[in-house]
Design a protein around this motif. Sequence first.
Motif, PDB file in Angstrom:
ATOM      1  N   GLN A   1       0.828  -1.139  -0.135  1.00 32.58           N
ATOM      2  CA  GLN A   1       0.100  -0.092  -0.096  1.00 32.58           C
ATOM      3  C   GLN A   1       0.902   1.399   0.086  1.00 32.58           C
ATOM      4  O   GLN A   1       0.608   2.060  -0.699  1.00 32.58           O
TER       5      GLN A   1
ATOM      6  N   GLU B   1      -7.011  11.695   3.296  1.00 34.47           N
ATOM      7  CA  GLU B   1      -6.426  10.622   2.730  1.00 34.47           C
ATOM      8  C   GLU B   1      -4.914  10.710   3.252  1.00 34.47           C
ATOM      9  O   GLU B   1      -4.176   9.902   2.991  1.00 34.47           O
TER      10      GLU B   1
ATOM     11  N   VAL C   1      -4.599   7.604   7.084  1.00 37.80           N
ATOM     12  CA  VAL C   1      -5.380   6.449   6.937  1.00 37.80           C
ATOM     13  C   VAL C   1      -4.970   5.215   7.870  1.00 37.80           C
ATOM     14  O   VAL C   1      -3.854   5.075   8.228  1.00 37.80           O
TER      15      VAL C   1
ATOM     16  N   HIS D   1      -4.086   4.644  -7.493  1.00 37.85           N
ATOM     17  CA  HIS D   1      -5.339   5.379  -8.000  1.00 37.85           C
ATOM     18  C   HIS D   1      -4.770   5.652  -9.521  1.00 37.85           C
ATOM     19  O   HIS D   1      -5.604   5.925 -10.320  1.00 37.85           O
TER      20      HIS D   1
ATOM     21  N   TRP E   1     -10.202   1.292  -8.625  1.00 40.77           N
ATOM     22  CA  TRP E   1      -9.150   1.478  -7.422  1.00 40.77           C
ATOM     23  C   TRP E   1     -10.024   0.882  -6.372  1.00 40.77           C
ATOM     24  O   TRP E   1     -11.108   0.798  -5.997  1.00 40.77           O
TER      25      TRP E   1
ATOM     26  N   PRO F   1      -9.088  -0.618  -2.063  1.00 44.05           N
ATOM     27  CA  PRO F   1      -7.919  -0.468  -1.295  1.00 44.05           C
ATOM     28  C   PRO F   1      -7.707  -2.017  -1.023  1.00 44.05           C
ATOM     29  O   PRO F   1      -6.609  -1.897  -0.070  1.00 44.05           O
TER      30      PRO F   1
ATOM     31  N   VAL G   1      -9.719   3.705   6.123  1.00 43.19           N
ATOM     32  CA  VAL G   1     -10.515   4.630   6.093  1.00 43.19           C
ATOM     33  C   VAL G   1      -9.793   5.654   6.685  1.00 43.19           C
ATOM     34  O   VAL G   1      -8.621   5.478   7.444  1.00 43.19           O
TER      35      VAL G   1
ATOM     36  N   THR H   1     -14.360   8.907   3.533  1.00 40.59           N
ATOM     37  CA  THR H   1     -14.630   7.747   4.216  1.00 40.59           C
ATOM     38  C   THR H   1     -15.656   6.893   3.309  1.00 40.59           C
ATOM     39  O   THR H   1     -15.282   5.623   3.214  1.00 40.59           O
TER      40      THR H   1
ATOM     41  N   ARG I   1     -16.324   6.897   0.257  1.00 44.41           N
ATOM     42  CA  ARG I   1     -16.044   6.294  -1.050  1.00 44.41           C
ATOM     43  C   ARG I   1     -14.807   5.437  -0.911  1.00 44.41           C
ATOM     44  O   ARG I   1     -14.879   4.241  -1.553  1.00 44.41           O
ATOM     45  N   TYR I   2     -13.939   5.507   0.282  1.00 42.67           N
ATOM     46  CA  TYR I   2     -13.246   4.328   0.597  1.00 42.67           C
ATOM     47  C   TYR I   2     -13.835   2.768   0.724  1.00 42.67           C
ATOM     48  O   TYR I   2     -13.463   1.730   0.365  1.00 42.67           O
ATOM     49  N   GLN I   3     -14.962   2.975   1.662  1.00 43.39           N
ATOM     50  CA  GLN I   3     -15.711   1.877   1.892  1.00 43.39           C
ATOM     51  C   GLN I   3     -16.444   1.136   0.826  1.00 43.39           C
ATOM     52  O   GLN I   3     -16.453  -0.286   0.537  1.00 43.39           O
TER      53      GLN I   3
ATOM     54  N   TYR J   1     -13.860  -0.704  -1.384  1.00 45.53           N
ATOM     55  CA  TYR J   1     -13.278  -2.047  -0.803  1.00 45.53           C
ATOM     56  C   TYR J   1     -14.102  -3.281  -1.338  1.00 45.53           C
ATOM     57  O   TYR J   1     -15.196  -3.545  -1.020  1.00 45.53           O
TER      58      TYR J   1
END
Length: 425
Positions: free
Chosen positions: A297, A315, A318, A352, A359, A361, A366, A404, A406-408, A411
């Motif tokens: 990562q 970002e 995290v 990204h 993308w 993660p 988060v 948050t 968007r990341y969830q 995934y």
Amino acid sequence: MSLDKKDFPRRTLLKAAGGGVAAAVATPFLGGPTMADPYKTATFHQLLLLSNEWCTIINDAAHRAADVLGLSYKATTFNLNDSIALTQAQAAAAAGERLFLTNSADGSSLRPISQMLGTVGGYLVNVGSNLPWSSPIEDGPAFTQGFIARENIGFYNSVKCMLNQAVKKFGPNLKILHITAAKGAFVDNLRSNAVHHAVSEFPGAKIVGSLPGNWNAEDGQKATEDLISRYGIPNCIVAQNDGELTGVLAALRGLGIRAGDQVLTCGIDGSTDILRAIKSGKVEATCFQSPAYHGIQATARLFDALNGYKPSAPERFVGFTGVLVTKANVDGVLKRYVDNKNLPFDPKLLSHVISGDKWDPQAPLVPIKYEDYYASAGIAKPAGWQPPAAYAQSIQDGEFDKVTQRYQAAYKLSLEDFDYPGFKG
């Protein structure tokens, strides 16, 4: 976040200063640059905390991910001394190296490294301790990301799992020994608070003694032997990391005490020998925080920074919660993360720049709320402390929550998808 297309050269492959390689990484994904757009390259330098298994896995994973992304790679070890890490970074930057990953012991090297890199156009990711109540934003734009494992959650889950089993086996009045780490270290405070949080939920359970194991097996063994000589055989032993837990098991074995029967144990990190000890019934639980994920990562974040990705304020800091490992799922963890020659995560999908709107993660990553995180270590907020303006604005205008979410939503490839065959690149 933004991706500035002017940062992509049209055709000339850039050779990294200091003997780096030049490479273009083709993308199989839609939404990123086309294959006609080569990516910038530079030398990636990892500042390794120690030469233990955890750091060795981070090193190997980061090196392999760097190869995939066309970055040349170097590494040095600073042995828990952040002043040495700073000296190593300064020498490497003077030689033309621009991308740095560190696992800071105490956070003291981060600001001078990031400020130095800001003057030469370099970037830093840290996967270790920050100075309490500090953030990458305050240390300058070169500090592109602080990355943490959410140990206040993961270790709490590991300890609570063990205590639940101990109550079933021994009854509610549990005698517990706690092998801590070096006193005063932020991570030690964070993990100790998680232990006390879990124990507080079990009336009758009591930590009767604690000694530091200093993150390693030898000191963990000595601390365990000393505590048992003082307090007798406990029902449970909590180790502040799996390195210490290896020493705990050695102490119990030497004393003729049956781990997993007479005494239940737990830890955190997910080292290979402890995962196998869970499989054999000698350890009740650990929280697996994938050192390979830390390395891959971070490599993707540095590659993205070099190639024009501008992270939003949320970002920049995290973290993720690892997998609670017990006998019920340890075979799957071993299958994907230990007994697998492939990388357990896809470096291109973590970029990204390369993956664009594809993308993923590949972990429950988060943004971290500073107040919640630092308070969970039991460290009081300094008088007059104010959050960085960009971070405070992201909370106020709802950007933090949007990132948050968007990341969830992104995934998809779960940490607990144990059938994922890995990335072969």
